[in-house]
Scaffold this active site. Structure first.
Site, PDB file in Angstrom:
ATOM      1  N   ARG C  90      -0.301 -12.352  -0.149  1.00 32.95           N
ATOM      2  CA  ARG C  90      -1.410 -11.392   0.223  1.00 32.95           C
ATOM      3  C   ARG C  90      -0.275 -10.060   1.000  1.00 32.95           C
ATOM      4  NH1 ARG C  90      -3.462 -14.672  -2.094  1.00 32.95           N
ATOM      5  NH2 ARG C  90      -5.499 -15.470  -2.048  1.00 32.95           N
ATOM      6  N   GLU C  93       0.861  -8.284  -2.204  1.00 32.02           N
ATOM      7  CA  GLU C  93      -0.250  -7.687  -2.837  1.00 32.02           C
ATOM      8  C   GLU C  93      -0.588  -6.471  -2.058  1.00 32.02           C
ATOM      9  OE1 GLU C  93      -3.681 -10.119  -4.767  1.00 32.02           O
ATOM     10  OE2 GLU C  93      -4.766  -8.835  -3.433  1.00 32.02           O
ATOM     11  N   SER C 116      12.861   2.572   8.043  1.00 33.45           N
ATOM     12  CA  SER C 116      14.002   1.431   8.129  1.00 33.45           C
ATOM     13  C   SER C 116      13.232   0.009   8.368  1.00 33.45           C
ATOM     14  CB  SER C 116      14.847   1.927   9.309  1.00 33.45           C
ATOM     15  OG  SER C 116      15.892   0.788   9.556  1.00 33.45           O
TER      16      SER C 116
END
Lengths: 149, 149, 149, 149, 149, 149, 149, 149, 149, 149
Positions: C90, C93, C116
């Site tokens: 997830r 995703e 960063s």
């Protein structure tokens, strides 16, 4: 209609061959290093309005293309299809062979962290040598220590 | 029974931590640069009998391991599993972003050919800088023109 | 003989289950955030001598293992085999779906550069919600502008 | 003939550069957050008729393109080719380095389950900092426990 | 020393063959469905203390292994090496062939969102048929609409 | 000139959005299930002359396109580029998590063999539920035992 | 402790070389074709109790190994690492070169559907030929038409 | 301008559907087997001048396309994108499941070497069967022993 | 507008078939070996002005295309899509089978280093043989020893 | 228990270093070329009883290992992990750069077909050269024309 920066890079590549320009001449006109300027023309850096105007004039680009030169590009994508080019591959091979040694030595000198590839510059020169001239590549990047919190 | 060079690299890594050695100290004992020596200890270069004996003594290796240090290793394989290490990745990223520019500029200066990754040396230094010290990586490799026949 | 940091991570994972420790308790003992401490125990960060000693005592590690905790690790490798874990997926995703939007908005606010991942911190909290509690992930990283030269 | 949502994204990208629009201005006109709106314009979310009409007017899209904005898109595909962009890569790297730690800590707090990437929101802000401003990314997603049956 | 859940799965697989147990018998003893129980034994679900104790007794596991059964596992990894098994491949093939149709029809019925794979259950039955019995696989998952914000 | 079935799928997708058709309406006109009809329109099934004529009329296709609808297509290819779509990915994830359990339970019930993905049907329904409606996916496929010879 | 079928395959391979057995002799003892029997011994088919007992005696396997021979194996996995073997590669190459032609011709003769790889048999023979003997591979598989519903 | 053989294959595919030709009719006109002829039309074999003229007339190809039919093609490339087609996949699966058995049995009969995929022929037939007709695929290839020198 | 060398290769391939030229005739006109000349025409080598003019005249290329023939190309990329062609694959297979032996023997004769693929030439000849003519491929490349520093 | 040929290769590699043997000495003892003998020792060729006995004696192998030397091995697998070795990579690079040219020239000379990699031999020599000695690799393979039927 130009919908991505790659299309502008293709226009620049086509114009460069047609007009017989060199990257050094482009860099001199832009007023930056040849390394930054070439990367910028090839779609890896964003240009200021002035830089873009100069580049647009040199290569004969449309206003729309000049506008795209000022957009932050999606970087790093082009070299993938060119991974097998012998010159580019040698750069990867240097990392395959020396990558761990570089990591160990940088940590030995600086502790945990990395060399920035953003606050980074590159300088490529010919180094004359009686046994055959050498390519000299100098990279410097700011050391960034890992944050502990 | 030692059947590949990677096993010796693991012995060296284990001994280095256990004994608290630095790569610089190893390089000084061997009498070569820290870059070449570290790469050699990590299984990327073949050692002479004398180099191997010195390394074997420092790390407390068996005779069989010392013999393996003198065998030409299968190079370049180890860094693959370490491709995602942030320090090593930045080196690849520099090629993703600047690879085409490096290719264009080397050809502009030297014509068709490559920078050798074999007749090649590497030098890593700290470059002091008030805005934060920088890692300085200097590579030189012999330019090799493509043969036309 | 311990020849890489992954072996120490396995010892820590085994001891954590056997002893029923929580990451929060480990973090409290070490005196750093739970996010940094967990990542460090799992082989993503290097520890100081004191941090390593504390962790070694909590998990019952050997001196050799404690020495390895202080070595800068090869980072980022472990999660690859765990790419298909639903919780970790997830997170990927979210980048698949929102990655371009994040890039566009960060550039719109900051110009060309990156956030960063080194000068970076992470904070994970429970956010109570009558429709079902939410996981709240807060990341901050220093903005690094691309160098022009 | 428009046969997929990607073609509309290209029209939007082209018009955005040509017209010099910002994502914030688009979001204000649409009346949703800049994060959701940008993702939606880039083909990751479906719009209502009103949202699509507003976007169509801003970017000068055809009726056919406006119809496509209301179709549920195939999501997540575009960022793949952009995986090597340094800004986007840092987001993946954060997961490479911290993915296991995030998993462990979320389970420690919530038990078995995941953070939803669907009932999910995203907020990106500038965090001023005397040592250099920081990018602040806040994600919240509903915790979903695994069903036992 | 057990350092990951996969080792416990191997113990369970070995004991299952040696003792001639069936998954149905295990599920009956645990008191959950055969689908959830089998997945849990194969390292895809976390067990409660009672579930783990029952499973441990049936398969003759050590206390350490029983403790691991209660840890939230890294899920989804095992089936990758088994991707080419003809039975498992047919499940993927059904998605290759019908994936887009399923997406289109679910959106047509529910709007934008997904079927949860977490708040999800699975039921596998024999469906008698004079032309040859059929495997009947029933999945239900909660529909989760995308959040607009 | 139409040289592959994918071109016809693109025409259908374009016409569907332009005409505002639903898959259910198409299925009703064709006289088959919505699952088979949608898959067939998306290039996964071959149509009879009558089915193709009906589909051609609904979407306003040319005779050449209607002829292509009757050709057995190369199946399974389209969903690959859409592997990261969250809805489709959840279907793969269900196999990642439950694939081995499904294999074990089908063999326990039926012996060695597979569930056919050819003599196979699919039914997708809304299952009302006070805690949130659920997507219900029912697959049945003929069990095919391995031949012993 | 045997935790997967691959371990039994390794025992069979080791015993076959040590005892100098041929696959034909094994097949004769088992009473099935040499093709099915070899595939079964190599972990691709499940054996009956009698078949397993015969194989166990011939190769000198333990009772635990004999029990594993009767378990439905995870099939298809082994040949992946052997993809580059020249003999096996030629079989893949025949599909690379003739795969589309086979598809077109089977559909021309049978309509939409597939040749089963489950209700399938294989026969390998020497075909004498004055220009050099030929390997003759005969496969038959039941034609399975796609279900329309 | 036709710059590769794939373009001609597309013309043939388009013409075949438009004209309603069968591969068998094409093979009869050419005077070769249906297997060789279909593969040749699909860009896997080079044709003689006469074969190309016949094929060109049947499909209504230009002279340039007919010239390309006589060029030795780059073979094997097309089926890759079609790897997931269920009919073609079953052919690969037969190799996944039986590849090692085929290797073992061919070596047992012939010694070290391979079955040629060049001096190779293919024959596909319908095998009538009361339990459902079967696809019969017969391959023969010359056995080539490894040279010892 | 020509924006990459591949476009010129396509023009050359198209013209070669249309005009019925042979590579040997091209090489004779250019005055270099057939191996270098063919590789150069296919976009793997840069040409001098004179070589490019000759090639341009033979194939009827535009001035812009002739200019591109003199640009150092991105090399090595084309053969990737052609990896499965049986003739090209046999070359890779020779390296799969003999690669380690070649490495071992070159190191045994020369020590650590490589055979250059840049200072390299290639010669392909027919070797008559009563048992069937043979293809004879002769490669020579300068030995490059690794630099020790 | 030796269950695959790779284990014997590891024994040979270990013994070769421990005993300081050269491949040439092994080849002389076996009575075959150094190229064939080295490949055979590294697990790419099957040996006769006499060849295996000689090799077994030289390397001090067990009877079981000697039996394995006579088994036809799974070939081609080892070099994959060694793909990035600079010496082996140059061989692949020669195919990347010259593969299409080799294909075109072999077809121009021989017509459609391939160079056999089975009825194939290899010869590696030092070619003295005042500008630096060269590695000379000579491959010959029987030309095999495609069968037309």
């Amino acid at each position: 209609m130009i919908s991505n920066r790659t299309q502008v890079t293709e226009m620049i590549r086509a114009a460069k061959v047609a007009k017989g320009l060199t990257w050094k001449a482009v860099a001199d006109a832009v007023g930056n290093s040849k390394e930054w300027t070439t990367a910028a023309c090839l779609g890896q850096m964003a240009m200021t309005k002035e830089q873009a105007a100069t580049v647009g004039e040199l290569f004969g680009l449309s206003d729309e293309a000049v506008a795209w030169l000022q957009i932050v590009p999606y970087k790093g994508g082009e070299s993938d299809t060119q991974h097998k080019d012998p010159l580019i591959y040698r750069l990867y091979e240097a990392v395959h062979v020396y990558g761990c040694a570089m990591k160990e030595l940088i940590h030995e000198e600086f502790g945990d962290g990395i060399m920035s590839a953003i606050d980074f510059d590159l300088d490529i020169q010919r180094q004359e040598d009686p046994k055959g001239d050498r390519v000299k590549i100098l990279m410097t990047g700011k050391f960034l220590p890992y944050k502990v919190y």
